[in-house]
Design a protein around this motif. Structure first.
Motif, PDB file in Angstrom:
ATOM      1  N   ASN A  51     -31.889   9.157 -64.138  1.00  0.00           N
ATOM      2  CA  ASN A  51     -32.056   9.270 -62.692  1.00  0.00           C
ATOM      3  C   ASN A  51     -30.744   8.967 -61.979  1.00  0.00           C
ATOM      4  N   LYS A  52     -29.685   9.571 -62.478  1.00  0.00           N
ATOM      5  CA  LYS A  52     -28.339   9.282 -62.013  1.00  0.00           C
ATOM      6  C   LYS A  52     -27.703  10.568 -61.533  1.00  0.00           C
ATOM      7  N   SER A  53     -27.125  10.536 -60.321  1.00  0.00           N
ATOM      8  CA  SER A  53     -26.472  11.725 -59.795  1.00  0.00           C
ATOM      9  C   SER A  53     -24.995  11.515 -59.503  1.00  0.00           C
ATOM     10  N   LEU A  54     -24.487  10.279 -59.641  1.00  0.00           N
ATOM     11  CA  LEU A  54     -23.072   9.975 -59.459  1.00  0.00           C
ATOM     12  C   LEU A  54     -22.437   9.695 -60.819  1.00  0.00           C
ATOM     13  N   LYS A  75     -13.841  10.198 -55.215  1.00  0.00           N
ATOM     14  CA  LYS A  75     -13.755   8.973 -56.015  1.00  0.00           C
ATOM     15  C   LYS A  75     -14.757   8.989 -57.171  1.00  0.00           C
ATOM     16  N   VAL A  76     -15.932   9.573 -56.960  1.00  0.00           N
ATOM     17  CA  VAL A  76     -16.884   9.796 -58.043  1.00  0.00           C
ATOM     18  C   VAL A  76     -17.262  11.272 -58.021  1.00  0.00           C
ATOM     19  N   SER A  77     -17.827  11.767 -59.125  1.00  0.00           N
ATOM     20  CA  SER A  77     -18.185  13.176 -59.227  1.00  0.00           C
ATOM     21  C   SER A  77     -19.690  13.334 -59.105  1.00  0.00           C
ATOM     22  N   TYR A  78     -20.111  14.451 -58.549  1.00  0.00           N
ATOM     23  CA  TYR A  78     -21.530  14.770 -58.484  1.00  0.00           C
ATOM     24  C   TYR A  78     -21.669  16.275 -58.332  1.00  0.00           C
ATOM     25  N   PHE A  79     -22.827  16.782 -58.743  1.00  0.00           N
ATOM     26  CA  PHE A  79     -23.074  18.212 -58.660  1.00  0.00           C
ATOM     27  C   PHE A  79     -23.309  18.588 -57.201  1.00  0.00           C
ATOM     28  N   GLN A  92     -27.385  21.191 -61.414  1.00  0.00           N
ATOM     29  CA  GLN A  92     -27.702  20.183 -62.426  1.00  0.00           C
ATOM     30  C   GLN A  92     -28.967  20.570 -63.187  1.00  0.00           C
ATOM     31  N   GLU A  93     -29.960  21.088 -62.484  1.00  0.00           N
ATOM     32  CA  GLU A  93     -31.199  21.501 -63.153  1.00  0.00           C
ATOM     33  C   GLU A  93     -30.949  22.667 -64.111  1.00  0.00           C
ATOM     34  N   LEU A  94     -30.100  23.625 -63.715  1.00  0.00           N
ATOM     35  CA  LEU A  94     -29.776  24.740 -64.607  1.00  0.00           C
ATOM     36  C   LEU A  94     -29.065  24.249 -65.859  1.00  0.00           C
TER      37      LEU A  94
END
Length: 1401
Positions: A618-621, A660-664, A670-672
């Protein structure tokens, strides 16, 4: 003697004035003025105070006074008295001044109690030694407010102030100082700070100024001296029941904002610190909006509108119950007209808050993935910053849940200002306290929480309360913000996906929720023009040629992906799916000049691993360490971050984003990638294990759909090219497994519906249909079609792709479908698709409700009417406003419905058509009229019809109707006298005609009555209520009473003169009328005397409050027929002369009191049902009625005495003759019950035990007899078939006794209602042992949690025959019941209860 009389009158006047002020205390100023106008005051008297439209009066009267059921009479007397003396303004000014004074003293009391928050010190030192309160007073307070220390403090201090006659804050402070008690520094006088002092914090501030508003009084009016003369015993502010308190001296931040002790700081002005911080924050937010909504990355610049509708979120069991009823659209006076927009959404939230302060400023926005929730919130934020929405907003905070590290503890300051902290904001602790202190109290702060679905919402209700500046988990802080324990006064806007939103606890879910339905067809073209430019014609034609792809374009992110796909060539266009578009775009992405192809191919697998790991946690960062963990080189990842617009390659997408951090950049990517990880890189056994769980999870719907899409042969060939590490050997096995779980899911859905004896909800099948469409395998689809439901219903919202996918499967196996209930908002072209689907597959629809659709789709609303038995349209936004667009839409809808009706073969084939609230006007009615002959029941309430439209409708009724219409209702249309005459020409062709509130006067009655006289047959039912034709109209009607079986004439301004004429007509009847209702007409005693002479010619007579309909304004003072004891004398005399008893007689709301009751007691044998609601009958009158009952040879069917203050003596009297009444009402109808305590229940229980046959029902609701009364009733449950014990103060102790009584029954009770009694799980466990003994059980608002429900499930598992009805709620209940009830337990309950109703918030 005259002096004595005058003194008595002055005393009564003073008492009634006190009652009026008490009733109006703390009520909205404008609301009281509206109330006065409704009571008959002229606009010149109160007009200068009125501002906006009418308000709903019902809420005012619900709270007028629960402890004194007679107060309404005093209020009425006082109002009429002041009307005569022209003192309304003075009275209202006194009430306003008193409210202001009470509020100031309330703040002082709460401040003092907060200062001394230690319970032991308060009790031992302050109460015992300082205040010296009596033990009896302390014991009473302890019992009344058990577990609520703060409220006990408040009550004790009020008693002390009253005993010492301290009627002002100044006097209280002096007295407290004499007792050597400290005063909170907010109220204590202190010297002014020196000029050299730094900017004071809220904690140090000696003088807190309050912001001036238009409605506030001047400084002199609100000073301490102005509170002189205030009555302390009338202060009754509320305080939340929180047991956890922090010491006052820790800091001046309110650790629990639910408590009201703000020391006058509620309207504190912005300090320099707050101003500076707000400017910095707003400047940063504007930058975010500009980046998001600008020209970067090829985004559309011209704004595109999204379709917003109110999200109902009804539970399945509620829908089951709704299907049994025809949908009725009620016109509420306070409902907003027109579209729901971002400009009026907070205004709408306030209306629907139900009195909850936190809900008044909370709005939720839900929608499917990619529908535009985040973009919409940024647009809303931009408009707030530009002062176009919430122009008084002082501080706007934007929280993106997806960018928060949910595992790291933080405080409220860091949560709200994380973006500024990242840019170097640094404040001292004192400054942080001041800033947070301001935000906690500021009513103009706006908090936007975007992406609540990216957190574990199903566990939110388990988080504890937190302190503002103490570290806590971010979700615990968000939970306290959303439920109002933090930032109670702030505006809140929350976005989430639908599934995750309904899984969340209702404790913090906004009550007013909007659903984004996506792009209307016209907006799709608008967006395509923005993106495609000169290539629009080519791209749009390609989309039109591929309806499957176009149907997905209602979601903006899908629309953009499809446009970029087609702009770049798009490959072959045969059977394009959404997955194929994403895979094609990803292939083009890594093969473009922007990326190094070989390196990018290697990174694809690493990105898949990263996405999968984040999904599991359950992480997005993702930090640099996360990227290193999956061996993603920093140089290569940049290619996926900073995407340039390349004219040659047509790239305009991002996958990763960094700050500073990455995310979709979007969750769809991310689901694909998670789906690619499962299909391309995961071993078969792990794939099976994961997919079995994922298919049942609402969080993974898109992942599962992508998995099905990737396994399609043509798509998989392209997907395998993304990475050389792709495992292709097991793809066929994985594909077969997807077929197995699809078939298994279909079996589960079928079995669930069969076991619970419920019809299928097609919404649960749509995800399965979408997955099969993505897979494109006829063999697998054919296996599923064998399990498709043949009887089902559809509710909520539906996309065009849902209808198309459903149609393709039903076409594959030629399966028939019957839809017994359709209640839908249609998105995109869904209504057009449904119009094609229904005729092609010969779908039969029992009931269809059109909740919403795009304007362009209204032309298809009638395309399937030949297949519908009952059809209705909700008056949604674009049909109700006063714009040209609305008028055009209404006429389009009218033409579509007319065309559909004309396609129907047989007269009256459509059983019901309801179009309530849609402003068709005369033009629309003229269009619709040509098809009325095909409708059996037509509901056209409040559609803007005048006499012109009524004449047109009447002409078609005469020409086309070949047999009797079941019902025609055109109430609330100003058709007037001409229209009434035109409609009633066909009255002989109708079984039921309703002309309520149609503006009919005495001039129209001759023509109307002549049409009745011309009727060759009797008219079964005619309603002319609320038409002010008065006595002249009554005289005309008196000549045709022999032709009407049921005549309703409520509130028609008929006096004794008109009743005398009606009585003359009745006396000539050879056959009695079935019913005559004259409720709410001021006929008085003379009218009662006239009517008493012809009672033998009426089976049922209404002389009470009349028939109240949905739109009726319930002003209880105006109800009744003003019959006194003298009038009752005549009615009693008439009853005694009857040879056969009447079916029913209603005398409610006539204040004839005990004298009238005594007279009625002599003729009870002459009526089967007697209604005596609110007739001021006391124990004396009940004793007389009991005497009359005791003489009956045949029991009465029903006697209603609700809301009469009969008390225990009255209960004792009536208990002696229970054998002579089958159903008895001693509960609540409108006000507060009958005042029966445990002593009165003793008598009733004794009377029940003496019966030879059980009573049908006994209503004892709202009588606070508690557990003692319940214990006494438990011994006689076998003597009553139905028992209503709502709101009787019964706890688990009383339920234990009742359960013991139930367990001894040989025959089950028909019904038992224990709602609004806080017996909790312990009581539920006891009831679970005797569920067999009640056919219908109501347990609403009883404090039952999932633990109590689990106990009920154990009881249900032992039942041999299903219970008829169960109504309950759960603390923390969610709409789908997933986090509260185990799926197997829910299945047991549904199989053991025929009608299971879950009550949400």
């Amino acid at each position: 003697m005259a002096s004595s009389s005058s003194s008595s009158q002055d005393s009564t006047k003073k008492s009634s004035k006190h009652a009026f002020q008490k009733a109006c205390k703390d009520m909205d100023f404008r609301l009281k003025l509206q109330f006065l106008r409704k009571l008959g005051f002229s606009d010149s008297e109160v007009g200068k105070y009125l501002k906006n439209n009418d308000l709903d009066m019902f809420q005012f009267w619900k709270g007028i006074d629960k402890n004194d059921p007679e107060i309404f009479q005093l209020v009425r007397d006082e109002v009429y008295s002041y009307k005569r003396n022209k003192k309304v303004d003075q009275l209202l000014a006194e009430s306003k001044s008193r409210r202001l004074q009470n509020r100031e003293i309330s703040w002082f009391i709460y401040g003092f109690c907060r200062f001394y928050s230690d319970e032991s010190f308060w009790k031992d030192t302050i109460i015992q030694q300082k205040f010296q309160l009596q033990d009896s007073q302390l014991t009473e307070i302890e019992s009344d407010y058990k577990g609520n220390f703060a409220e006990r403090q408040y009550r004790m201090m009020m008693i002390w102030m009253k005993a010492n006659k301290l009627k002002s804050i100044e006097k209280a402070i002096i007295k407290l100082k004499k007792l050597h008690l400290e005063i909170p520094e907010t109220f204590a006088p202190t010297p002014e700070p020196e000029k050299t002092d730094p900017l004071p914090t809220v904690h140090d501030s000696p003088d807190i100024k309050r912001r001036k508003t238009e409605t506030e009084v001047s400084d002199s009016e609100s000073s301490v001296d102005s509170v002189e003369g205030n009555e302390v015993n009338k202060l009754e502010p509320t305080i939340s029941n929180q047991s956890t308190r922090s010491t006052y001296n820790e800091c001046n931040i309110y650790q629990n904002v639910g408590d009201i002790y703000n020391h006058g700081m509620r309207n504190r002005p912005l300090t320099e610190l707050v101003d500076t911080t707000a400017q910095q924050l707003h400047q940063h937010l504007r930058t975010v909006v500009d980046e998001k909504c600008g020209r970067e990355y090829g985004r559309a610049v011209e704004p595109v509108n999204l379709v917003l509708v109110k999200y109902t979120g009804q539970k399945d069991n509620d829908r089951e119950k709704q299907r049994e009823k025809l949908a009725e659209v009620v016109d509420k006076g306070n409902e907003l007209k027109g579209d729901i927009t971002v400009e009026n959404m907070f205004e709408r939230a306030k209306i629907e808050a139900g009195g909850s302060k936190n809900q008044e400023k909370s709005v939720g926005i839900v929608g499917v993935v990619g529908v535009g929730k985040s973009t919409l919130t940024k647009v809303i934020m931009q408009r707030i910053l530009d002062k176009k929405i919430l122009s008084n907003a002082s501080l706007v905070v934007y929280i993106t849940v997806g960018t928060i590290d949910l595992e790291r503890e933080t405080d409220l300051f860091e949560l709200l200002f994380s973006s500024l902290i990242a840019k170097g904001l640094s404040l001292q602790e004192a400054e942080k306290k001041e800033l947070i202190n301001f935000i906690l109290q500021d009513p103009n702060t706006v908090v936007i929480v975007d992406g609540l679905d990216e957190a574990k919402t199903e566990k939110l209700h388990s988080y504890p309360d937190v302190l503002p500046l103490k570290p806590a988990k971010p979700m615990a802080l968000l939970y306290n913000i959303l439920n109002g324990k933090l930032l109670e006064n702030a505006y809140k806007l929350v976005t989430s996906r639908i599934t995750q939103f309904i899984d969340a606890s209702p404790e913090y879910r906004p009550r007013f929720v909007l659903e984004i339905l996506g792009l209307a067809p016209s907006e799709q073209q608008k967006l395509a023009r923005c993106v495609c430019g000169e290539q629009f014609d080519r791209v749009w034609k390609l989309l039109q040629d591929n309806p499957a792809l176009l149907e997905c374009c209602v979601v903006p992110v899908n629309m953009l992906m499809a446009l970029y796909f087609l702009l770049g060539g798009g490959g072959t266009l045969d059977t394009i799916t959404l997955t194929s578009v994403y895979i094609a775009m990803l292939n083009r992405y890594i093969r473009s000049k922007h990326c190094s192809f070989k390196k990018a191919m290697n990174v694809v697998k690493m990105l898949c691993d990263l996405a999968f790991d984040g999904w599991q946690k359950n992480k997005s960062l993702f930090s640099d360490e996360d990227l290193k963990q999956f061996k993603i080189p920093l140089t290569t990842q940049q290619a996926f971050v900073n995407t340039a617009v390349d004219s040659e390659d047509g790239l305009a997408i991002q996958i990763l984003q960094q700050d500073k951090v990455s995310y979709f950049v979007h969750r769809s990517w991310q689901e694909l990638l998670v789906a690619l990880r499962l299909v391309l890189f995961m071993p078969l056994n792990e794939f099976k294990s994961y997919l079995e769980n994922a298919f049942e999870s609402g969080d993974l719907e898109n992942v599962v759909k992508f998995c099905f899409g990737i396994c399609k042969d043509s798509v998989f060939k392209k997907a395998r090219r993304l990475s050389p590490a792709a495992q292709v050997d097991e793809i066929e096995e994985k594909k077969k497994f997807l077929g197995l779980i699809a078939t298994s899911k279909a079996k589960k859905l079928s079995e669930s519906a069969r076991d619970s004896n419920k019809n299928h909800n097609m919404q649960k099948w749509f995800h399965l249909f979408a997955c099969l469409n993505e897979l494109g395998s006829d063999d697998i689809s054919l296996a599923v079609t064998k399990l498709l439901p043949t009887v089902a219903y559809i509710v909520d919202s539906v996309f065009s792709s849902d209808i198309t996918n459903m149609a393709s499967l039903y076409k594959l196996n030629n399966t028939t479908l019957n839809l017994n209930y359709v209640d839908l908002s249609f998105v995109g072209n869904a209504l057009q698709s449904f119009g094609k689907f229904a005729p092609e597959h010969k779908v039969k629809i029992d009931q269809f409700v059109l909740k919403h659709c795009p304007d362009e789709q209204l032309q298809f609303a009638g395309s399937f009417l030949p297949h519908v038995e009952r059809f209705g349209v909700d008056a949604f936004g674009s049909l109700r406003d006063s714009t040209y667009r609305s008028r055009k839409n209404v006429l389009t809808l009218a033409r579509s419905i007319k065309d559909g009706l004309l396609q129907i073969d047989h007269p009256h084939q459509m059983k019901k058509l309801w179009l309530t609230g849609i402003p068709f006007g005369d033009e629309g009615v003229s269009i619709l009229s040509s098809g009325v002959g095909k409708v059996a029941e037509l509901d056209m309430v409040k559609i803007g019809m005048t006499s012109v439209g009524a004449v047109k409708l009447g002409e078609h009724l005469e020409m086309e109707t070949t047999q009797s219409m079941v019902r025609l209702d055109i109430s609330l249309n100003e058709v007037g006298d001409i229209g009434a005459c035109a409609i009633t020409k066909s009255i002989h062709k109708m079984k039921k005609l309703e002309l309520d509130s149609c503006g009919i006067t005495c001039k129209g009655m001759p023509g109307t009555t002549q049409n009745i006289l011309n009727s060759p047959t009797k008219i079964p039912y005619l309603d002319l209520s609320r038409n002010k034709f008065g006595d002249d109209g009554a005289q005309k009607l008196s000549k045709c009473l022999h032709l009407v079986e049921k005549l309703i004439l409520c509130d028609c301004d008929i006096t004794s003169i008109g009743v005398d004429a009606l009585a003359g007509g009745l006396s000539k009847l050879q056959t009695p009328m079935d019913e005559l209702d004259l409720g709410n007409n001021p006929i008085g005693d003379l009218g009662a005397a006239a009517m008493s002479k012809c009672l033998s010619n009426i089976k049922s007579l209404g002389l009470g409050r009349g028939q109240l309909k949905n739109w009726t304004v319930m002003l209880f003072f105006n109800l009744g027929c003003r019959i006194t004891s003298d009038g009752i004398s005549h009615i009693a005399s008439g009853l005694l002369s009857l040879q056969e008893p009447m079916n029913s007689l209603d005398l409610s709301f006539n204040k004839f009191g005990d004298d009238g009751a005594k007279k009625l007691s002599k003729c009870l044998h002459q009526t089967k049902i007697l209604g005596l609601y609110i007739c001021k009958i006391t124990s004396t009158g009940v004793a007389a009625l009991a005497g009359g009952l005791s003489t009956l040879q045949t029991p009465m069917d029903e006697l209603e005495l609700a809301d009469n203050p009969i008390g225990d003596l009255g209960a004792a009297a009536i208990s002696k003759c229970l054998s002579n009444v089958k159903s008895l009402g001693l509960g609540r109808d409108i006000f507060g019950g009958c005042g029966i305590t445990s002593d009165g229940i003793s008598h009733i229980a004794s009377g029940l035990l003496s019966l030879q046959e059980p009573m049908n029902s006994v209503n004892l609701s709202c009588n606070e007899f508690g557990d003692d009364g319940a214990k006494k009733l438990s011994k006689c449950l076998h003597q009553v078939k139905g028992l209503d014990l709502q709101k009787c103060g019964i706890t688990s102790t009383g339920v234990v006794a009742l359960a013991g009584g139930l367990s001894t029954l040989q025959t089950p009770m028909n019904s038992l209602d224990l709602s609004h009694n806080k017996f909790g799980d312990d009581g539920a466990k006891k009831l679970s042992e005797c569920l067999l003994q009640a056919k219908r059980l109501h347990l609403y608002k009883c404090g039952i949690t999932s633990t109590g429900v689990a106990a009920l499930v154990d009881g249900f598992s032992t039942l041999q025959t299903p219970m008829e009805e169960l109504r309950l709620d759960i603390l923390g209940l969610n709409w789908e019941l997933k986090s509260c009830i185990d799926a197997d337990d829910l299945k047991i309950m549904e199989s053991k209860v025929e009608e299971l109703e879950w009550v949400g918030w």
